[in-house]
Design a protein around this motif. Structure first.
Motif, PDB file in Angstrom:
ATOM      1  N   ALA A  74       0.866  -1.183   0.000  1.00 13.46           N
ATOM      2  CA  ALA A  74       0.000   0.000   0.000  1.00 13.46           C
ATOM      3  C   ALA A  74       0.902   1.231   0.000  1.00 13.46           C
ATOM      4  O   ALA A  74       1.364   1.684   1.042  1.00 13.46           O
ATOM      5  CB  ALA A  74      -0.929  -0.008   1.211  1.00 13.46           C
ATOM      6  N   LYS A 130       0.594   4.302  -0.297  1.00  9.75           N
ATOM      7  CA  LYS A 130       0.262   5.554   0.381  1.00  9.75           C
ATOM      8  C   LYS A 130       0.985   5.671   1.718  1.00  9.75           C
ATOM      9  O   LYS A 130       1.174   6.763   2.236  1.00  9.75           O
ATOM     10  CB  LYS A 130      -1.252   5.698   0.564  1.00  9.75           C
ATOM     11  N   ASP A 157      -0.490  -1.056  -4.439  1.00 16.14           N
ATOM     12  CA  ASP A 157      -1.809  -0.440  -4.316  1.00 16.14           C
ATOM     13  C   ASP A 157      -1.588   1.070  -4.390  1.00 16.14           C
ATOM     14  O   ASP A 157      -0.801   1.620  -3.630  1.00 16.14           O
ATOM     15  CB  ASP A 157      -2.385  -0.959  -2.987  1.00 16.14           C
ATOM     16  N   GLY A 187      -9.816  -1.750   8.043  1.00 16.46           N
ATOM     17  CA  GLY A 187      -9.252  -0.713   8.905  1.00 16.46           C
ATOM     18  C   GLY A 187      -7.762  -0.893   9.029  1.00 16.46           C
ATOM     19  O   GLY A 187      -7.162  -1.660   8.274  1.00 16.46           O
ATOM     20  N   GLY A 190      -7.415  -6.765   1.583  1.00 13.72           N
ATOM     21  CA  GLY A 190      -6.927  -5.512   2.157  1.00 13.72           C
ATOM     22  C   GLY A 190      -5.744  -5.694   3.089  1.00 13.72           C
ATOM     23  O   GLY A 190      -5.093  -6.740   3.125  1.00 13.72           O
ATOM     24  N   GLY A 213      -4.009  -3.613   6.936  1.00  8.19           N
ATOM     25  CA  GLY A 213      -4.428  -3.202   8.271  1.00  8.19           C
ATOM     26  C   GLY A 213      -3.785  -3.964   9.415  1.00  8.19           C
ATOM     27  O   GLY A 213      -4.186  -3.794  10.570  1.00  8.19           O
ATOM     28  N   PHE A 214      -2.803  -4.805   9.105  1.00  4.86           N
ATOM     29  CA  PHE A 214      -2.161  -5.609  10.146  1.00  4.86           C
ATOM     30  C   PHE A 214      -1.382  -4.701  11.105  1.00  4.86           C
ATOM     31  O   PHE A 214      -0.575  -3.889  10.683  1.00  4.86           O
ATOM     32  CB  PHE A 214      -1.252  -6.670   9.502  1.00  4.86           C
ATOM     33  N   GLU A 220      -2.989  -6.450   1.153  1.00 10.00           N
ATOM     34  CA  GLU A 220      -2.407  -5.128   0.901  1.00 10.00           C
ATOM     35  C   GLU A 220      -1.770  -4.496   2.125  1.00 10.00           C
ATOM     36  O   GLU A 220      -2.281  -3.498   2.622  1.00 10.00           O
ATOM     37  CB  GLU A 220      -3.506  -4.164   0.462  1.00 10.00           C
TER      38      GLU A 220
HETATM   39  C1  LIG Z   1      -4.552   2.142   3.643  1.00 12.02           C
HETATM   40  C2  LIG Z   1      -4.991   0.935   2.942  1.00 12.02           C
HETATM   41  C3  LIG Z   1      -4.252  -0.238   3.041  1.00 12.02           C
HETATM   42  C4  LIG Z   1      -3.053  -0.380   3.933  1.00 12.02           C
HETATM   43  O1  LIG Z   1      -3.370  -0.235   5.272  1.00 12.02           O
HETATM   44  P1  LIG Z   1      -2.251  -0.491   6.376  1.00 12.02           P
HETATM   45  O2  LIG Z   1      -2.932  -0.262   7.652  1.00 12.02           O
HETATM   46  O3  LIG Z   1      -1.165   0.488   6.127  1.00 12.02           O
HETATM   47  O4  LIG Z   1      -1.791  -1.900   6.200  1.00 12.02           O
HETATM   48  C5  LIG Z   1      -4.666  -1.313   2.284  1.00 12.02           C
HETATM   49  N1  LIG Z   1      -5.760  -1.237   1.474  1.00 12.02           N
HETATM   50  C6  LIG Z   1      -6.493  -0.127   1.372  1.00 12.02           C
HETATM   51  C7  LIG Z   1      -7.645  -0.105   0.473  1.00 12.02           C
HETATM   52  C8  LIG Z   1      -6.149   0.987   2.099  1.00 12.02           C
HETATM   53  O5  LIG Z   1      -6.899   2.090   2.000  1.00 12.02           O
END
Ligand SMILES: *Cc1c(COP(=O)(O)O)cnc(C)c1O
Length: 435
Positions: A63, A65, A84, A208, A245, A247-248, A289
């Motif tokens: 990801a 960003k 991503d 999340g 996704g 969020g780990f 991701e």
């Molecule tokens: C921000 C985001 C991620 C990455 O989230 P992390 O908490 O940094 O792992 C993955 N997929 C999507 C769609 C996101 O918006």
């Protein structure tokens, strides 16, 4: 100390990747983002080696960003990760760094026409459609350009994972995706699957960020695969790809208890296999991701200590040469970090400090109530585990220059992003003429 793997303390000399922090300070100045490149490479391998299956192809998407620049995107590509991206700018950087367009997944809840056109023109691998209006816009663009585009649909699985409300994305009020509860979602899926210009592959979801309890991810798999099966049965549409996704959760302070990544990833893949077997389903591709969990630990921030001040109430402040401009997370949502004085790392912590930046905002605080050895001007303050959403959210508030980013590995330091100069600060400005 919880920090990147190749950060080593020898007496009062701290080094990363065999380059001493004092050396980095001399050569590149402070504030400085120091990336432990081997630490990142190792973690990318943990993801690739442990999230695997004989039943489906697995993909690890970084990801971007969380932290990106040309050097980083090039490194990500060299490690065989997918990316991503969430904006035209991120698409541009990834492609400019040499990443293959096929390896990019494009996210966002309000993708602009210009961004969708950019993605279609570049033959981007996957567009993750967020909503009906976006579908209609993309449909128009694909007809105009007579092109076919692979797509996933972002689904909101209605899961409230316990994390900070700003970084929670899967609850019913979330601005992201189409709800599992709505009939419109099914109508949109029908349109996607019937559209000849769209190669509809399946679903995406992301519940999340900074989630520490594995059970939310396992629950997400159950909810999403059940939904996918329901679509296959009732709408007669084959689902080929699922993207679960990121969020780990990661370690910032002793309050965080992240799960062991290796065992989690193995169990995650097994859980998906099991659930597919139960539902009598099969998939071609399963992607995840990670952003934070890939990059956060790899980056340590360095600051120089300037003024030290004790308030009338007895609060001890250390002021550093950066602040909310290079890491806004503490000010934005109360994020916590640990701090150390690198050149006094072996000394006993005796004094409680609040570490604040130099910006004109009382909220410009990096770390509260940290026990440190007695600090003095010129000390090198170090904040490990500061890679995700720091440089990515950096600003020029107070016209501070964005710091440099340096990658270290095998006793070599490489400048990846140079520090902004004063000229950079006005490079987009026009001079006033009294006419
Ligand atoms: C921000 C985001 C991620 C990455 O989230 P992390 O908490 O940094 O792992 C993955 N997929 C999507 C769609 C996101 O918006």
């Amino acid at each position: 100390m919880n920090a990147s793997k190749y950060l080593v303390a020898d007496g009062n000399n701290v080094s990363i990747g065999s380059v001493s922090l004092e050396r980095l300070k001399q050569d590149f100045g402070t504030p400085l983002y120091v990336v432990d490149e081997q630490d990142f490479i190792d973690r990318a391998k943990v993801f690739k080696d442990n999230f695997k299956s004989s039943k489906f192809e697995t993909r690890i998407l970084y990801a971007s960003k969380a932290f990106t620049n040309l050097y980083m995107a090039g490194l990500v590509d060299s490690l065989g990760l997918y990316t991503d991206v969430v904006s035209g700018g991120e698409i541009y950087i990834s492609l400019k760094a040499g990443e293959k367009a096929k390896n990019l997944y494009f996210h966002g809840n309000n993708k602009l026409r210009s961004e969708l056109e950019q993605a279609v023109d570049a033959d981007l691998g996957t567009i993750v459609i967020d909503n009906e209006s976006e579908y209609e816009l993309l449909d128009k663009i694909l007809k105009e350009k007579n092109k076919v585009q692979a797509c996933l649909l972002r689904i909101n699985p209605s899961i409230d994972a316990h994390t900070h409300k700003y970084i929670q994305t899967g609850g019913d009020d979330s601005k992201f995706g189409m709800s599992v509860h709505l009939d419109e979602t099914k109508e949109l899926i029908k349109k996607l699957s019937k559209n000849e210009k769209i190669d509809f592959k399946g679903f995406h979801c992301h519940i999340g960020s900074q989630i520490h309890d594995e059970k939310f991810f396992f629950f997400e798999v159950e909810v999403m695969l059940k939904y996918a099966k329901d679509i296959e049965n009732n709408l007669n549409i084959k689902i080929r790809e699922m993207n679960f996704g990121g969020g780990f959760g990661v370690y910032y302070t002793s309050e965080d208890k992240p799960f062991d990544l290796e065992t989690f990833l193995q169990r995650y893949a097994e859980k998906i296999e099991e659930k597919l077997l139960n539902l009598d389903m099969n998939l071609e591709t399963v992607s995840i991701e990670p952003g934070r969990s890939l990059i956060n630990q790899s980056i340590t921030m360095l600051y120089e200590v300037g003024v030290i001040k004790t308030t009338s109430t007895g609060l001890n402040y250390i002021f550093v040469d950066g602040g909310m401009t290079d890491n806004i997370r503490p000010a934005l949502y109360g994020a916590k970090y640990e701090a150390f004085i690198a050149n006094k790392i072996s000394e006993e912590p005796t004094t409680k400090y609040t570490i604040a930046g130099k910006c004109c905002e009382s909220g410009d605080i990096l770390v509260k109530d940290e026990m440190l050895p007695k600090a003095s001007a010129g000390d090198l303050l170090m904040i490990p585990n500061a890679g995700a959403y720091t440089y990515a959210m950096a600003s020029n508030y107070n016209k501070l220059s964005k710091p440099a980013v340096v990658f270290v590995k095998n006793a070599k330091a490489k400048l990846a992003v140079r520090r902004q100069s004063f000229e950079d600060l006005v490079s987009n400005d026009e001079v006033y003429k009294n006419e």
